[in-house]
Design a protein around this motif. Structure first.
Motif, PDB file in Angstrom:
ATOM      1  N   ARG A  28      -3.952  11.064   6.418  1.00 55.70           N
ATOM      2  CA  ARG A  28      -3.080   9.734   6.482  1.00 55.70           C
ATOM      3  C   ARG A  28      -2.318  10.312   7.524  1.00 55.70           C
ATOM      4  O   ARG A  28      -2.109   9.446   8.466  1.00 55.70           O
ATOM      5  N   ASP A  55      11.943  -0.041   7.829  1.00 53.99           N
ATOM      6  CA  ASP A  55      11.135   1.253   6.833  1.00 53.99           C
ATOM      7  C   ASP A  55      11.141   2.720   6.444  1.00 53.99           C
ATOM      8  O   ASP A  55      11.478   3.453   6.608  1.00 53.99           O
ATOM      9  N   PHE A 103       7.196  -1.218   2.616  1.00 57.58           N
ATOM     10  CA  PHE A 103       6.243  -0.050   3.624  1.00 57.58           C
ATOM     11  C   PHE A 103       5.760   1.192   2.657  1.00 57.58           C
ATOM     12  O   PHE A 103       5.792   2.181   3.062  1.00 57.58           O
ATOM     13  N   GLY A 104       6.367   1.215   1.332  1.00 58.29           N
ATOM     14  CA  GLY A 104       5.958   2.114   0.561  1.00 58.29           C
ATOM     15  C   GLY A 104       6.653   2.441  -0.565  1.00 58.29           C
ATOM     16  O   GLY A 104       7.286   1.571  -1.298  1.00 58.29           O
ATOM     17  N   ASN A 126       4.458   7.427  -2.155  1.00 59.90           N
ATOM     18  CA  ASN A 126       4.668   7.951  -0.368  1.00 59.90           C
ATOM     19  C   ASN A 126       6.056   9.553  -1.017  1.00 59.90           C
ATOM     20  O   ASN A 126       5.527  10.737   0.049  1.00 59.90           O
ATOM     21  N   ASP A 129       9.360   7.652   6.244  1.00 60.00           N
ATOM     22  CA  ASP A 129       8.320   8.045   5.842  1.00 60.00           C
ATOM     23  C   ASP A 129       8.809   9.582   5.657  1.00 60.00           C
ATOM     24  O   ASP A 129       9.136  10.849   5.193  1.00 60.00           O
ATOM     25  N   ARG A 188       5.558  11.863  13.754  1.00 57.39           N
ATOM     26  CA  ARG A 188       5.897  10.558  14.102  1.00 57.39           C
ATOM     27  C   ARG A 188       7.293  11.276  15.301  1.00 57.39           C
ATOM     28  O   ARG A 188       7.663   9.888  15.817  1.00 57.39           O
TER      29      ARG A 188
HETATM   30  C1  LIG Z   1       3.297   4.640   2.494  1.00 55.95           C
HETATM   31  O1  LIG Z   1       2.214   5.343   1.708  1.00 55.95           O
HETATM   32  C2  LIG Z   1       0.875   4.154   2.368  1.00 55.95           C
HETATM   33  C3  LIG Z   1      -0.372   4.205   1.428  1.00 55.95           C
HETATM   34  O2  LIG Z   1      -0.403   6.173   1.536  1.00 55.95           O
HETATM   35  C4  LIG Z   1       0.781   3.881   3.810  1.00 55.95           C
HETATM   36  O3  LIG Z   1      -0.181   3.440   3.582  1.00 55.95           O
HETATM   37  C5  LIG Z   1       1.656   4.063   4.428  1.00 55.95           C
HETATM   38  O4  LIG Z   1       2.829   3.677   5.715  1.00 55.95           O
HETATM   39  C6  LIG Z   1       3.610   4.823   3.455  1.00 55.95           C
HETATM   40  N1  LIG Z   1       4.524   4.591   4.795  1.00 55.95           N
HETATM   41  C7  LIG Z   1       5.300   4.411   4.731  1.00 55.95           C
HETATM   42  C8  LIG Z   1       6.882   4.053   5.729  1.00 55.95           C
HETATM   43  O5  LIG Z   1       4.853   6.217   6.242  1.00 55.95           O
END
Ligand SMILES: *[C@@H]1O[C@H](CO)[C@@H](O)[C@H](O)[C@H]1NC(C)=O
Length: 485
Positions: free
Chosen positions: A57, A74, A201-202, A246, A298, A357
């Protein structure tokens, strides 16, 4: 080699004593190490369960649509405070620190939630010698939280002071049980409880642990020394739940480690095995410190802010006859700034945060907590001492004080660290808030520089050192014996 009988006897004796020493050592640490293995497992689990996914990811940069840009999305933030030490005796403003935090700061910050990590009350008499749980201190705590939190979710847990003089959780003197905000959760979880924050978003997990000293303080095993194995099991199951989070935040209380070890600084460390950070927070009681932690796309960042202690009255507050808190006049406060992009490179979690990011981001992002309207705030940004060429713009709402300024991260992607400094002047009070972070665009982690503290906190180090010492001593013995033959 022709060894004499006595040398053989010596060697045999050495072997037997080595065996015995090993056995004793093992026995002495068996319980602890089973806990710390469990701890390792516990903390490593989210990673081993998700490490492949999360690696993919987070390293699948091309497929990541998320962008750190100028959008107010987010992102959320919460607050942690610790060591309130509400006291009916101490005439040093301690209780007023907490009251002014609730009065002047919390309504301005408007966090998602508040976590208090123990030592809610002081539980000491006027001479600071005898300890006792005082209902007046607990009533004060409860009243301040109920009347001051303005509906913001509140989670607390006990510290060692909250467990003074208690034979058990069931004890009638366990006043946390009656007055603590999370007493039911803590009781149901036998010392550990967790909760979740779900956002579009998570999903984010929070775990809080009790710190009643059941096994006595023992530094090498950190806070887990204060948990029973049942509590550990609960912790394990809380963190090991199949749902993917997350991020997971774990909270517990250290009984004044800095005093015990005379380090004089706050313990902060990074654990490379679990890719996690352990970040001690200074107290509300003497230092008047609170922490705001933001999760922006995140990426985790935080700021520790001190109350203006000189402006806080030092009297002992009391409740009115009706149990009302006598709120003092609100303080005039300077802006508090929390930079979320780029984040401080000392706290990068390479396997858990999508650190790249920052490299693809189009904007610097930061939160400015202030009582004044954004139009009253003047923002000045420098990077490495040079004026940042793009203006800062408020893109938030009354509940999300987000500012952005466009930037070109590739200008700073040179395998060096850089310093961003943000200064915010509140034109209505002329008070200035400042923040700066050292960042790297390549996601490389800078050492925390916690010195002895960081070293101590790494429990693996202690075990390793004792093992090496033991081997060295044995080799020395062996050498002496062989030398004599
Ligand atoms: C949180 O985790 C999910 C699942 O892995 C992911 O799709 C999502 O983008 C993440 N959120 C952020 C803000 O990165």
């Amino acid at each position: 080699m022709n060894l004499s009988k006595s040398t053989w006897a010596c060697l045999l004796l050495l072997l037997v004593s080595l065996f015995r020493a090993g056995q004793l050592h093992w026995l002495s640490i068996a319980e602890l190490s089973s806990q710390s293995t469990q701890l390792d497992k516990t903390l490593a689990v989210p990673e081993s369960v998700s490490s492949r996914q999360s690696r993919y990811r987070f390293q699948d940069e091309e497929n990541d649509q998320t962008m750190l840009d100028d959008k107010n999305s987010d992102i959320f933030y919460f607050v942690q405070i610790s060591d309130l030490h509400i006291s009916k005796f101490k005439n040093q403003g301690h209780t007023n620190h907490f009251i002014q935090f609730m009065n002047s700061f919390l309504p301005m910050i408007k966090p998602e939630l508040v976590v208090v990590t123990g030592d809610l009350t002081d539980a000491k008499d006027s001479d600071r010698i005898k300890t006792q749980q005082y209902p007046e201190e607990w009533e004060m705590y409860k009243a301040i939280v109920e009347q001051g939190s303005g509906g913001i979710p509140w989670y607390d847990t006990r510290g060692n002071h909250d467990a003074f003089n208690l034979e058990s959780w069931q004890s009638e003197h366990n006043l946390y049980r009656a007055y603590g905000k999370s007493a039911e959760l803590l009781e149901a979880g036998e010392g550990v409880y967790s909760w979740q924050v779900e956002k579009p978003f998570g999903k984010y997990q929070f775990v809080a642990m009790d710190a009643s000293p059941k096994k006595g303080p023992s530094r090498p095993i950190n806070f887990f020394g204060y948990l029973t194995s049942t509590a550990m099991d609960h912790l394990a199951s809380a963190i090991m739940t199949p749902t993917q989070y997350n991020h997971t935040f774990v909270f517990s209380h250290y009984p004044t480690t800095t005093m015990v070890f005379g380090l004089g600084d706050i313990l902060q460390s990074y654990n490379p095995w679990t890719d996690s950070l352990e970040l001690e927070l200074a107290d509300m009681k003497d230092h008047g410190v609170f922490r705001i932690i933001a999760i922006d796309n995140d990426m985790i960042s935080f700021v520790d802010q001190e109350l203006p202690l000189a402006d806080i009255d030092i009297g002992i507050p009391t409740l009115s006859k009706e149990g009302q808190v006598q709120w003092p006049e609100k303080l005039t406060v300077k802006p508090t700034i929390l930079i979320t992009n780029p984040k401080d490179s000392r706290y990068v979690l390479g396997r858990k945060e999508p650190f790249y990011r920052t490299r693809t981001s189009t904007h610097l992002r930061f939160l400015v907590f202030s009582k004044s309207d954004p139009s009253q705030l003047q923002v000045h940004i420098t990077v490495d001492g040079h004026n940042h060429p793009f203006p800062a713009e408020f893109v938030g709402t009354s509940n999300m004080p987000l500012w952005v300024s466009s930037w070109e991260p590739n200008d700073f992607n040179d395998m060096n660290s850089h310093t961003i400094h943000i200064e915010v002047t509140d034109k209505s009070t002329m008070l200035i808030g400042e923040a700066s972070v050292e960042f790297r665009v390549d996601g490389f982690r800078l050492a925390i520089g916690g010195g002895v503290g960081e070293w101590l906190i790494g429990s693996h180090v202690a075990t390793l050192v004792s093992l090496i010492l033991q081997i060295l001593i044995s080799l020395l013995f062996l050498y002496i014996i062989l030398e004599r033959t």
